[in-house]
Design an enzyme around this catalytic site. Sequence first.
Site, PDB file in Angstrom:
ATOM      1  N   LYS B  76      30.097 -77.984 -49.111  1.00 43.71           N
ATOM      2  CA  LYS B  76      29.861 -79.428 -49.122  1.00 43.71           C
ATOM      3  C   LYS B  76      29.302 -79.832 -50.484  1.00 43.71           C
ATOM      4  CE  LYS B  76      27.350 -82.819 -46.192  1.00 43.71           C
ATOM      5  NZ  LYS B  76      26.419 -82.925 -45.039  1.00 43.71           N
ATOM      6  N   SER B 151      27.806 -86.437 -41.761  1.00 45.40           N
ATOM      7  CA  SER B 151      28.274 -86.558 -43.122  1.00 45.40           C
ATOM      8  C   SER B 151      29.146 -85.392 -43.615  1.00 45.40           C
ATOM      9  CB  SER B 151      27.075 -86.707 -44.062  1.00 45.40           C
ATOM     10  OG  SER B 151      26.313 -85.519 -44.071  1.00 45.40           O
ATOM     11  N   SER B 175      24.766 -84.081 -39.002  1.00 42.75           N
ATOM     12  CA  SER B 175      25.835 -84.086 -40.006  1.00 42.75           C
ATOM     13  C   SER B 175      26.763 -82.879 -39.981  1.00 42.75           C
ATOM     14  CB  SER B 175      25.236 -84.225 -41.405  1.00 42.75           C
ATOM     15  OG  SER B 175      24.855 -85.559 -41.626  1.00 42.75           O
TER      16      SER B 175
END
Lengths: 488, 492
Positions: B76, B151, B175
Site C-alpha cells: 500500500k 482505504s 481499512s
Amino acid sequence: MCAEKKLDPLENSAYEAVVGLEVHVQLNTRTKMFCRCENRFGAEPNTNVCPVCLGWPGALPYANREAIEQSLRAVLACGCEVGEFSKFDRKNYYYPDLPKGYQISQYDQPLGLGGQVDFLLDGEKAGVRLTRIHLEEDAGKNTHVAGRPVSFVDLNRAGTPLLEIVTEPDISSAAEAGAFLRNLRLIMLYLGVSDCNMEEGSLRCDVNVSIRPKGAQHLETRAEIKNLNSFNFIEKALHYEVSRQIDLKERGEEVVQETRLYDPERDETRSMRGKEAEHDYRYFPEPDLTPVTFTREQLEDIRSSLPELPAARLQRYTSELGLEDYPADLLVRDHEAAIFFDACIELYPKARSAANWILNSLKEEANSRKTGISSLGLEPGRFVDLVKAVDDGVVSSQKGREVLKPMLESDKPVAEIISELGLEQISDDSELREQVEKVLSEHPGPVEDVRAGKKNSVNFLVGQVMKETRGKANPGKVAEMIGEILSA
Amino acid sequence: MTKSVFDTRDSIRAGELTATAAAEDALRQVEQVNPQLDAATEILREEALEQAAELDRRLESGEEPGPLAGVPFTVKSNICTLYGRTTAASRIIENHVSPYEATAVRRLREAGAVCVAKTNLDEFGMGSSTENSSIKITKNPWETNHVPGGSSGGAAALCSATRGMLHLGSDTGGSIRQPAAYCGVTGLKPTYGRVSRYGLLAFASSLDQIGPLQHSALECALVLEAMAGVDEMDCTSRNVEVKDYVESASRDISGMRLGIAPELFPEGVDSEVRERVEQAIEVLRGLGAEVKEVSLPNARYANPAYVLVSAAEASSNLARYDGVHFGHRTKEAEDLVALYKSSRAEGFGPEVKRRIMIGAFVLSSGYYDAFYLKALKVRKLIRQDFETALGEVDAVVCPTSPITAFPIGERMDDPMKLYAVDVLTVPANLASLPALSLPCGLSGDGLPIGMQLYGRAMEDDVVLRIANAFQSETEHHLQAPPVNAWGGGGEA
Ligand SMILES: [Zn+2]
C-alpha cells in the site's frame, strides 16, 4: 554583582518583583532523546541526523532510557516527588526548526513535581520552590541572515534531550535569580547530567516577571523574557524589565501579558508578537510512546547513587575537614576542583594543604590552558606526591610550583622531576649552617637589629639565605637556625 | 498457472519456477487488470525483475533464500519501500521516495519476497472507498461501477483479481477488513503492536496497524508470521512470541466458543448481509463451535469515539507536511504563516482537511475535555466490554460492513454516511484487538459479503484458525470476480 546591585530598580521602590524561571538543561547523554543519533555539539549542519529526528514520514520515536535515568537523578536531587507513572505528550505548533510540527514533551504527568533548591544569598540561607521538572526534545536551530530573504535550519540539535525545570514565582531580585541559577547549575554539574555550558546553549533560561506593591499577596500580569543564555544577561534583563514595568505602572498604564526578547546590545527587552503568548499547543498524550514507569526499588537505587550535592559538600569541607569558609566555597563552586580535592584527601588527609595547592597552583595551570581541572589529566596520586614533598620539606613551596608544570607534561614520578631540576631543599644541616653563618657575617647591621629585637630583620636575613641557596633552603629551618646562632 | 502463495513458494523452492518467472507472472497479472481497476499506483517492473534475478542467482548458488523466496508482493502506498514512491495517495507528497523502508516490508524482503507494485488508497488512509485518492479511483473487480472499499482498496481489488502474491495494507478503522469484504478476499488487522508500524505513514498512531489481504486465512497466517514481532524502532510493538501461525491456524475448532453480540448486528445491517453471516455461523456451529450471545453495550458509541480519536491524532501526525521540510510548497507566499497555509491548502484533499480540522478542534483548549477526553473514556469502556465478552468466548462474530460495495460517487457528498460503513470495524482498532474479514457469500447483485471475527489481544492465531476452518469447509473464498487476471469466470 556589586556594581549592578546599585542599579537595582527595586531599591527604595514601592514595588517588589515576582519572578519565576523556566530553566532548560541539555542532558549530556550519548544519544539523542528519541533516536540513536549522537548527542553532540558542533558537527557540520544537518549531518548528525536520521529519519527519526528529521521527522521523516513513517519514522517513530523510541525513548532513550539513559535520558530518563539522568532526568530522574536531577528530579530526585531537587527533592521533587516522583510518580511511578509518567508519560510524554505532544506540543503542537508550526516552526521551521520543528520538523514534525510538534515537540514531544510532558504536559500533565511530568517526571517530577514540587521540590526545592536551597542556596546561600549574601551568606544567608535562601530557597526557591520548584513547580515541576519535565523531559522533552529540543528543536533545531534557525539562523536568519541579515539582508537576505532566507533562513537556514540546522537540525543537528533537533531531538536532543532537554530537561525543563520550572520554579514557583519565589524569586524577588536579580541577585536571587542569579544565585539560584548558579546553584542549580552546580547541582547539575555534580550530578554529571549536563555540561551546563551557557555559551553552547546547554543551559538556557526563560524568565517570568511581574511587579506588585510591596507586601501584596496577589500576582499581577507578567511578561516572559525568552531564551537568556548568560547569567549576566539574566540579571540585566531582569533589571531592565522591572524598571520598565515600574515606569508603566507609574504612568498609570498596564503591563501586557506577552513574550519579550532581551537585546544585549541595547540592554533592553522588546516585545515579540503578542500572539505567541496565547498559543494553544493542543497538548495530547504521545501515542507513539509507551508511558514511562519505574518501581520504587529503581527509584531508591537512583536516589542512593546520587553524589554529594553542593550544600552538603560545603558543610563537610568546613565542619569535618576544617577548611575556612572562603576556600571551601571556592572549591565547591568549581565541581571539577572539588571532585579532584576529594580524590586527593582520600590519599593524603591534610585537607588544607591539598585545598591550597588546588586553588592556587593547579587552578592557575588550568586557567592558563582555558580548561577545567579534570581536563589537565593529572592523577590525584601524583598531585598528592607533590603536596607531600612540600609538606615534608623535600622541596620548598615556592619551588614546588616549578615542579607542577613538568608534571603536567610528562608521566615522570614527582621525585624524579624534583631531582632532575635540582630543586631538593638542603637537608644537610651542616651545609645549611655554613650558608647561614656566611650571610650573618656579611650583614652585621641586620644582625644587630635582630639582637635588638627587630623581627623584620630576621625575615631579611632568611631572604638572603634563600637567595644564596637559590631557594633550596627550608625557610622555617633557616629562621630557626638564625635564632639559635644569634641567641647563643 | 499458480493458484496460491503456497504454490508459488513451493514451486520456487522445488526449483520448478524461477523467481524471475514468478515476478514476470505477477507483473503480467497486475498489468492486465490495472487498466480496468486502477488498483496499482505504480508497477515496479524493472526493480522487481532485478530483485528476482538476484534471488535466482542466490538460489542457483545454493544459498538459503528465505522462507518466502521469490514470492511477489504489493505494498500500500502509505508504507515505505526503498523503491517506488510512498505518496499516501496525497498530492502533498506526490513524489515522495522514502530513504528507508518499513520494518514489515524489510522483513518480507529479507524472507525473499519481491515487491512488484505499490497500491492505491484513500489519501493517508482516510476513507472507506478509495475515492479519496489524489491519484485515481480504484474500481471493484466484481462490479467496476462500484467502489472496492477503503482505504486499502488498491490492495483488495488487486488481491481479488490476481493470484499468488502477498498484499500489505493498513487498517486504522477497518481499512483492511472493509475492502477485503467488498472485494471478496480475506483481510487481517493484527493485534495492535503485533506488527511494527515503523515506516507506515501515520494516520492515527494508536489505531494504525499493518496487515495482509489474501485469498485465504492460511495465506494471511504466512504473511503475519513473516512480518510480526517486536521491533526496536517501534516501541508500541510488543515483545510477544511470534507463533507458527500457519500451523496453529490449521487446527480444528471443535469446542471453540463463538460470541454473537446484538450490538454488532445493528438495525442498519442489510438483510442479505445479515442472512449470509448467520448462515456462516451455522457452518461454524457444524464444525463443532459453540455459539452464545454476548453483550457489548458501549459498541454503539464506537464510531463517534473513533472519529474524534483518529482525527485528533491525524491533525498532529500530518503537521509535518508543511511545505518547509516535507510536502508540496506553494509557489509564492509573503511570510511563513502564509507559506504554511497555502502549501497545506493546495496539497491536502478535502477529506484530509476535514479530519485535520475536526482533530485540531477537539484538541483545542476548552474543547479537549468535552470531546477528546470523552472519546478516550468511551474507548476505555469499549475495551472493557470486549475484555468481558472475550472472557466468555474465544471470538466474536459479526458482519464486516453493514452493506456491500456501493456505487462510485454515491456517498462522497455525505461524510457521515461514509463514516457509517465503518461502524462494525472501528471497535477492533479502539480495543486494539485482532480482527479478520473473510468472504461468506454473494449478494443477489453478485457482490461479496464479508464476515468478521474479533479475537483476544495477541491471539491472532485464533481468528485465523476459525477462518481457516470455515474456508476448509466452504468455497466462498475461491470465487473469482468478473475482472480477473486469468480471463475466466467462476473458480480461479
Ligand atoms: Zn536521529
